[in-house]
Design an enzyme around this catalytic site. Sequence first.
Site, PDB file in Angstrom:
ATOM      1  NE  ARG A   1      -4.050   1.963   2.032  1.00 39.89           N
ATOM      2  CZ  ARG A   1      -4.675   2.637   2.991  1.00 39.89           C
ATOM      3  NH1 ARG A   1      -4.301   2.487   4.239  1.00 39.89           N
ATOM      4  NH2 ARG A   1      -5.658   3.451   2.706  1.00 39.89           N
TER       5      ARG A   1
ATOM      6  CG  HIS B   1      -1.366   5.096  -0.770  1.00 39.46           C
ATOM      7  ND1 HIS B   1      -2.189   5.777   0.087  1.00 39.46           N
ATOM      8  CD2 HIS B   1      -2.083   4.036  -1.206  1.00 39.46           C
ATOM      9  CE1 HIS B   1      -3.368   5.155   0.169  1.00 39.46           C
ATOM     10  NE2 HIS B   1      -3.313   4.087  -0.611  1.00 39.46           N
TER      11      HIS B   1
ATOM     12  CB  SER C   1       6.663  12.745  -1.747  1.00 41.69           C
ATOM     13  OG  SER C   1       5.765  11.953  -2.505  1.00 41.69           O
TER      14      SER C   1
ATOM     15  CG  ASN D   1      -1.774   9.037   1.903  1.00 38.62           C
ATOM     16  OD1 ASN D   1      -2.098   8.040   1.275  1.00 38.62           O
ATOM     17  ND2 ASN D   1      -1.208  10.084   1.336  1.00 38.62           N
TER      18      ASN D   1
ATOM     19  N   PRO E   1      -9.012   8.219  -5.562  1.00 44.94           N
ATOM     20  CG  PRO E   1      -9.058   7.782  -7.830  1.00 44.94           C
ATOM     21  CD  PRO E   1      -8.118   8.095  -6.715  1.00 44.94           C
TER      22      PRO E   1
ATOM     23  CG  HIS F   1      -7.183  -4.935  -3.472  1.00 45.39           C
ATOM     24  ND1 HIS F   1      -8.323  -4.378  -4.002  1.00 45.39           N
ATOM     25  CD2 HIS F   1      -6.473  -3.908  -2.930  1.00 45.39           C
ATOM     26  CE1 HIS F   1      -8.307  -3.066  -3.793  1.00 45.39           C
ATOM     27  NE2 HIS F   1      -7.192  -2.769  -3.147  1.00 45.39           N
TER      28      HIS F   1
END
Length: 352
Positions: A71, A75, A85, A100, A170, A201
């Site tokens: 994840r 991200h 970042s 986040n 989203p 997933h």
Amino acid sequence: MEMPRVAALALALSLVFLNLTGQCSGELGFGFYSGKCRDKNGFQQNVENIVAKKVQERFIVDSTIVAALLRMQFHDCFVNGCDASILLDGPNSEKTAPPNLSVRGYEFIDEIKEEIENTCPGIVSCADIIVMATRDAVAESYKKLGEGWYPVQTGRKDGLTSSAQNVNLPSPSITIDRSIQVFASTKLNATDMIYLLGGGHSVGIAHCALFENRLYNFHNSGSPDQTMNKTLLSTLQNLCPQNAGSSKSANLDQNPLNSSSVDKSFYEQILLGNGILEVDQQLALNSKTKVTVGTIAKSEGFIFQFGRAMIKLGIVDVKTDNDGEIRKTCRAVNPSSGNSGGSSSGFGNLFN
């Protein structure tokens, strides 16, 4: 990870990737740190082995680190590129954006960075640590089924800015068509999306709030989502009573034997109607993705293709010497580089 054990896969994936792109991105390369890390006694140290050992140690006590790192990489790469970042602290940094707030694993990346800095300071970027650690976590999860290791390019620079202002991720109810468009904006095609979304997933969980809309009043229909397997629907309704605000969660891969392994089981489950998130189930139903999902579920080459897609993900908007640095600590830009203000935008809320 010993090279003789993985040389064939590394070579194959490297050649496939180079054939697709024609060249490596910027200064990136496979084995970029080879010979570059020397300890205080002048002895060469293998950066990738340092990362792999840390991941192995963490995985033994916490197998959920696989989902956390996947994840985190998604991200990071979909928000201003693969530049770490997301790791920067600050009152308005990316990690403060609502999507986040549940990202975790920051302290683990700090641990790896500290060990590498103590060995050969100023050599390895935080951005590369995320990519290497994620790869090694995937490999740890896949060991019970066979080789899960794939090579990654390294040589990234860490970004200088991070801002929550333009982070617009989203929701899990995004349409497949829109998801394809967003991946295309980062030069990843529909097949890449299917492997990355499904692979991401294949481990981890989703809390009731992310799928409760499918259980009772799907798109204001007054009824549950008819695409969900009826047995799963009943189970989830018991887990997440309507309007109860339950904090409980469900495995994204509904096969209990494989819910902690990055593998093709997720695709088998969504073909049975056992997708937890709306977008997961739609992968198996949408005309643009269902054939590929069916092929993956029947194939034996998932990890090779997933590794290929992760390599492509890893070069999204890579920073160069002109707009990046090697941070001394992953949570702050170097003092001479200024503050961590700036703007960013991206995609990644699907990878929960």
